[in-house]
Design a protein around this motif. Structure first.
Motif, PDB file in Angstrom:
ATOM      1  N   ALA A  55      58.015   9.214  41.800  1.00 27.07           N
ATOM      2  CA  ALA A  55      59.323   9.784  42.183  1.00 27.07           C
ATOM      3  C   ALA A  55      59.704   9.254  43.425  1.00 27.07           C
ATOM      4  N   GLY A  56      58.970   8.842  44.282  1.00 28.35           N
ATOM      5  CA  GLY A  56      59.111   8.222  45.674  1.00 28.35           C
ATOM      6  C   GLY A  56      59.999   6.835  45.319  1.00 28.35           C
ATOM      7  N   ALA A  57      59.298   6.101  44.518  1.00 30.92           N
ATOM      8  CA  ALA A  57      60.010   4.811  43.864  1.00 30.92           C
ATOM      9  C   ALA A  57      61.564   5.145  43.432  1.00 30.92           C
ATOM     10  N   VAL A  99      57.437   4.162  50.617  1.00 27.57           N
ATOM     11  CA  VAL A  99      57.062   2.798  51.413  1.00 27.57           C
ATOM     12  C   VAL A  99      56.992   1.953  50.445  1.00 27.57           C
ATOM     13  N   ALA A 100      56.368   2.050  49.357  1.00 25.03           N
ATOM     14  CA  ALA A 100      56.556   0.645  48.529  1.00 25.03           C
ATOM     15  C   ALA A 100      57.867   0.235  48.064  1.00 25.03           C
ATOM     16  N   GLY A 101      58.446   1.502  47.782  1.00 18.06           N
ATOM     17  CA  GLY A 101      59.953   1.094  47.330  1.00 18.06           C
ATOM     18  C   GLY A 101      60.899   0.425  48.331  1.00 18.06           C
ATOM     19  N   VAL A 102      60.615   0.859  49.617  1.00 16.09           N
ATOM     20  CA  VAL A 102      61.409   0.221  50.568  1.00 16.09           C
ATOM     21  C   VAL A 102      60.852  -1.125  50.943  1.00 16.09           C
ATOM     22  N   LEU A 103      59.731  -1.217  50.944  1.00 16.70           N
ATOM     23  CA  LEU A 103      59.089  -2.750  51.138  1.00 16.70           C
ATOM     24  C   LEU A 103      59.424  -3.558  49.987  1.00 16.70           C
ATOM     25  N   GLY A 104      59.650  -3.123  48.840  1.00 14.26           N
ATOM     26  CA  GLY A 104      60.082  -4.025  47.590  1.00 14.26           C
ATOM     27  C   GLY A 104      61.594  -4.264  47.794  1.00 14.26           C
ATOM     28  N   ALA A 105      62.328  -3.317  47.930  1.00 10.71           N
ATOM     29  CA  ALA A 105      63.767  -3.202  48.251  1.00 10.71           C
ATOM     30  C   ALA A 105      64.081  -4.313  49.614  1.00 10.71           C
ATOM     31  N   GLY A 106      63.163  -4.298  50.537  1.00 12.12           N
ATOM     32  CA  GLY A 106      63.367  -5.200  51.600  1.00 12.12           C
ATOM     33  C   GLY A 106      63.133  -6.735  51.300  1.00 12.12           C
ATOM     34  N   LEU A 107      62.118  -6.571  50.361  1.00 13.01           N
ATOM     35  CA  LEU A 107      61.655  -8.031  49.959  1.00 13.01           C
ATOM     36  C   LEU A 107      62.593  -8.767  49.140  1.00 13.01           C
ATOM     37  N   VAL A 108      63.084  -7.725  48.240  1.00 18.46           N
ATOM     38  CA  VAL A 108      64.399  -8.402  47.438  1.00 18.46           C
ATOM     39  C   VAL A 108      65.625  -8.624  48.028  1.00 18.46           C
ATOM     40  N   THR A 109      66.015  -7.715  49.026  1.00 10.83           N
ATOM     41  CA  THR A 109      67.119  -8.110  49.852  1.00 10.83           C
ATOM     42  C   THR A 109      67.241  -9.129  50.557  1.00 10.83           C
ATOM     43  N   ALA A 110      65.982  -9.416  51.316  1.00  9.12           N
ATOM     44  CA  ALA A 110      65.749 -10.572  52.161  1.00  9.12           C
ATOM     45  C   ALA A 110      65.711 -11.744  51.319  1.00  9.12           C
ATOM     46  N   GLY A 111      65.027 -11.798  50.212  1.00 11.15           N
ATOM     47  CA  GLY A 111      65.038 -13.049  49.160  1.00 11.15           C
ATOM     48  C   GLY A 111      66.409 -13.269  48.672  1.00 11.15           C
ATOM     49  N   VAL A 112      67.289 -12.314  48.125  1.00 10.53           N
ATOM     50  CA  VAL A 112      68.491 -12.767  47.949  1.00 10.53           C
ATOM     51  C   VAL A 112      69.322 -13.105  48.865  1.00 10.53           C
ATOM     52  N   SER A 113      69.262 -12.479  49.999  1.00 12.72           N
ATOM     53  CA  SER A 113      70.142 -12.718  51.317  1.00 12.72           C
ATOM     54  C   SER A 113      69.700 -14.304  51.752  1.00 12.72           C
ATOM     55  N   ALA A 114      68.417 -14.575  51.896  1.00 14.31           N
ATOM     56  CA  ALA A 114      68.075 -15.810  52.145  1.00 14.31           C
ATOM     57  C   ALA A 114      68.830 -16.894  51.165  1.00 14.31           C
TER      58      ALA A 114
END
Length: 519
Positions: free
Chosen positions: A35-37, A144-159
Motif C-alpha cells: 500500500a505504501g508503494a 520510504v522505498a517508493g520515494v527513494l525509488g521515485a527519486g532515483l528514477v527522477t534523478a536518472g531521467v533528469s540527468a
C-alpha cells in the motif's frame, strides 16, 4: 477476584497475540508495504498529470518575472513569457510536492488509528492493535522505498535529459551561429539601424491587447534553452519552433527588431545581409550613385537569372522615383537632412541563396557634421562602405578648369566641403565609436565621370583613379584611406550610367565579396 480477572485477561491477550494478532501482523505488514508503494505511485501519477491543486506549477508569469534559474544575457533583458522545460524547473517542484504529500499521508496513517483507539477505549484489547502497528510500519517502509525509488528514477531521467539536452542545445545554437557566419546573415532594422544576430519574434497566437502593449507576446531569445530545445510553448499556448533558422520561416512568428520592435523583413537573421552605406560631402553625387547602382543591380540580376524584388513599400516607392529619374536623365532632389536615412532594399535570390541589399543615403551635411553623424548608427555595422568624392571639389581641378568650363561646373554643382574633411568626419566617427575600420573594405568612388570626360580633366579609367588622386594633391587622402581600411578599390563612375561604368561597379564589387557577384 481482581487479580484473577487481570491474570485471565493477560492470558487471553497472550493467546490472541500469538494465535491471531501476530499472523495478522505479518499479512498487515506485507499489505502495508504494498500500500505504501502504491500510495507513492498514485501520488506521483497525480502530480505528473497536473491534476493536483496542491502542486505548485512554474508558469510563464514566474519565468517572465525572473524566478527561473540561470543567467540571461543583458541583450535579452529577461526571460520570455513561455512555459519552461520540465527538467529545467518543474521537476524539482514536483519532487518536493510528492515528498510533502506522502509525508502527510504517512503521518495520517500513524495518527488517525491511534486517535480512534483512544476515543473508543480499546486499550484492553491491545493485541488487536499489533496488526495495525505492523501495517503502519509496512506503509512507512513502502513509502520510504517508493520515494527513494521515485527519486532515483527522477534523478536518472533528469540527468539523462540534461546530458542529452545540453549538447543538443549547443549544437542547434552552433548551427545558427555557423549559418550566420558563413552566409553573413543578420537581422537589420530599417528604423533604428541596429544589427542583431538573434531577432525578437512576435507570437501571432491569441494574445490579448494588453500583451501587445507590454511586449509579453515578444520572444526576444528564441534559441534552444531552458524554455525548450526543439519547440517552446508560448504563454498563450501556441507551440513555437526554436532556432533562428526555423523561426524565420514560421507562420506563427513575426521577426522584429530587438531594440525598437519594428517589424523586420522576411528572412531577417537567416539570409545574407549586405549593407552599403554611401558617405561623402553634400552634392558629391551620392544619391545619383545609388540610383544607378539600383538600376544596374536590377538589370544585371535579371540578365543572369537572379530573382530580384523590392521587399517593402518604402523601397518600392523610392525605386519608382529613381527609375523615372534615370529614364528622364534628371537629377534627384537634394537629400533631406532631417532624421536618419531609411535604406532602399533589394532582395536577390539565386536558388537557395538569398541576400537583402541595403543602400543608405544620408544628407552630406549630416555626414560632415561630427555631432550629426553620431546618430547614424547604420555606419557602424556595415562590412563595406562607399565613399563618394566629387572631382569638381578638388582644388587643383577647380582652379584649372573653373574659368575655362564654367557651364560644366554649373551643371556639376560641385561639393563645397574639402574631400579630406568629408572623409575624415565619418571615418573618425567610426573609430571613436569602436568600429574596427581595419577589418572593413572601402569602395572609393570618383563621381561625375561623364562631366570630367568633357573637360579631359579626369583619369582615363578606374585603374588610373589612384594615380589621378595623388597627382591632384590628394596623396594624404589616399594614404589615409589605405591605412584605415583593410581593402580599398577605386572606381570612376557616372551616376547616369546603369552599366559597369555606373554605380553598379562598386555595388557589384561589394556584393561579390559578401554574397555573389552579378557578372
Amino acid at each position: 477476584m481482581r487479580l484473577l480477572g487481570r491474570l485471565l485477561h493477560f492470558t487471553l491477550s497472550l493467546g490472541l497475540l500469538f494465535i491471531v494478532a501476530l499472523p495478522l501482523a505479518n499479512l498487515a505488514a506485507l499489505g502495508g508495504l504494498v500500500a505504501g508503494a502504491a500510495v507513492v505511485l498514485g501520488v506521483a501519477g497525480v502530480v505528473l498529470v497536473g491534476r493536483a491543486s496542491w502542486v505548485r506549477v512554474r508558469t510563464p508569469d514566474d519565468v517572465h518575472g525572473g524566478t527561473l534559474a540561470g543567467r540571461v544575457a543583458p541583450a535579452f533583458v529577461r526571460r520570455d513569457w513561455a512555459w519552461p522545460q520540465y527538467f529545467a524547473a518543474q521537476v524539482l517542484l514536483d519532487a518536493r510536492a510528492l515528498v510533502e504529500r506522502v509525508r502527510l499521508i504517512t503521518r495520517a496513517v500513524w495518527v488517525r488509528p491511534y486517535r480512534w483507539a483512544r476515543a473508543h477505549r480499546l486499550r484492553w484489547w491491545w493485541p488487536f492493535y499489533v496488526p495495525v502497528l505492523a501495517s503502519q510500519a509496512g506503509v512507512t517502509v513502502g513509502v520510504v522505498a517508493g520515494v527513494l525509488g521515485a527519486g532515483l528514477v527522477t534523478a536518472g531521467v533528469s540527468a539523462a535529459a540534461w546530458l542529452v539536452g545540453v549538447p543538443v542545445v549547443l549544437l542547434l545554437r552552433g548551427l545558427d551561429a555557423g549559418w550566420q557566419t558563413v552566409f553573413g546573415a543578420r537581422a537589420s532594422c530599417r528604423r533604428c539601424h541596429q544589427l542583431a544576430a538573434v531577432p525578437a519574434y512576435r507570437c501571432r497566437g491569441p494574445h490579448p491587447p494588453g500583451d501587445r502593449l507590454t511586449g509579453a507576446d515578444l520572444h526576444r531569445d528564441l534559441r534552444p534553452g531552458r524554455l525548450g530545445v526543439l519547440w517552446r510553448r508560448c504563454g498563450c499556448g501556441v507551440l513555437l519552433p526554436t532556432t533562428v533558422l526555423r523561426a524565420a520561416f514560421s507562420h506563427q512568428l513575426e521577426a522584429c527588431c530587438p531594440s525598437c520592435t519594428e517589424a523586420l523583413l522576411p528572412g531577417a537573421g537567416v539570409v545574407t545581409d549586405v549593407r552599403m552605406p554611401v558617405f561623402g560631402a553634400a552634392s558629391a553625387g551620392k544619391t545619383q550613385l545609388i540610383m544607378s547602382a539600383l538600376a544596374g543591380l536590377e538589370q544585371s540580376a535579371k540578365r543572369v537569372g537572379v530573382a530580384v524584388a523590392l521587399p517593402d513599400e518604402h523601397s518600392r516607392q523610392q525605386h519608382e522615383v529613381y527609375a523615372r529619374l534615370m529614364r528622364e536623365g534628371a537629377s534627384p532632389a537634394k537629400t533631406e537632412a532631417a532624421g536618419p536615412p531609411v535604406a532602399v532594399t533589394l532582395r536577390l535570390a539565386r536558388g537557395p541563396r538569398v541576400a537583402l541589399v541595403h543602400l543608405f543615403d544620408a544628407a552630406g551635411e549630416n555626414l560632415v557634421d561630427r555631432e550629426q553623424n553620431a546618430r547614424l548608427a547604420y555606419l557602424d555595422h556595415a562590412r563595406s562602405l562607399i565613399y563618394v568624392l566629387d572631382p569638381f571639389s578638388v582644388r587643383r581641378v577647380r582652379d584649372e578648369f573653373a574659368h575655362g568650363a564654367p557651364e560644366i561646373f554649373a551643371v556639376a554643382n560641385p561639393a563645397t566641403y574639402d574631400p579630406e574633411d568629408a572623409y575624415n568626419a565619418t571615418v573618425q566617427r567610426l573609430q571613436e565609436f569602436g568600429v574596427p575600420t581595419g577589418r572593413r573594405r572601402l569602395a572609393f568612388v570618383v563621381s561625375k565621370a561623364d562631366l570630367l570626360e568633357k573637360m579631359s580633366a579626369g583619369p582615363d579609367d578606374p585603374a588610373a583613379v589612384r594615380t589621378w588622386l595623388r597627382e591632384n594633391g590628394l596623396n594624404n587622402l589616399v594614404l589615409a584611406v589605405e591605412r584605415d581600411f583593410r581593402e580599398v578599390r577605386y572606381f570612376l563612375v557616372s551616376g547616369r550610367d546603369a552599366g559597369p561604368d555606373g554605380g553598379f561597379g562598386p555595388a557589384n564589387w561589394i556584393l561579390t565579396r559578401e554574397w555573389s557577384g552579378l557578372g
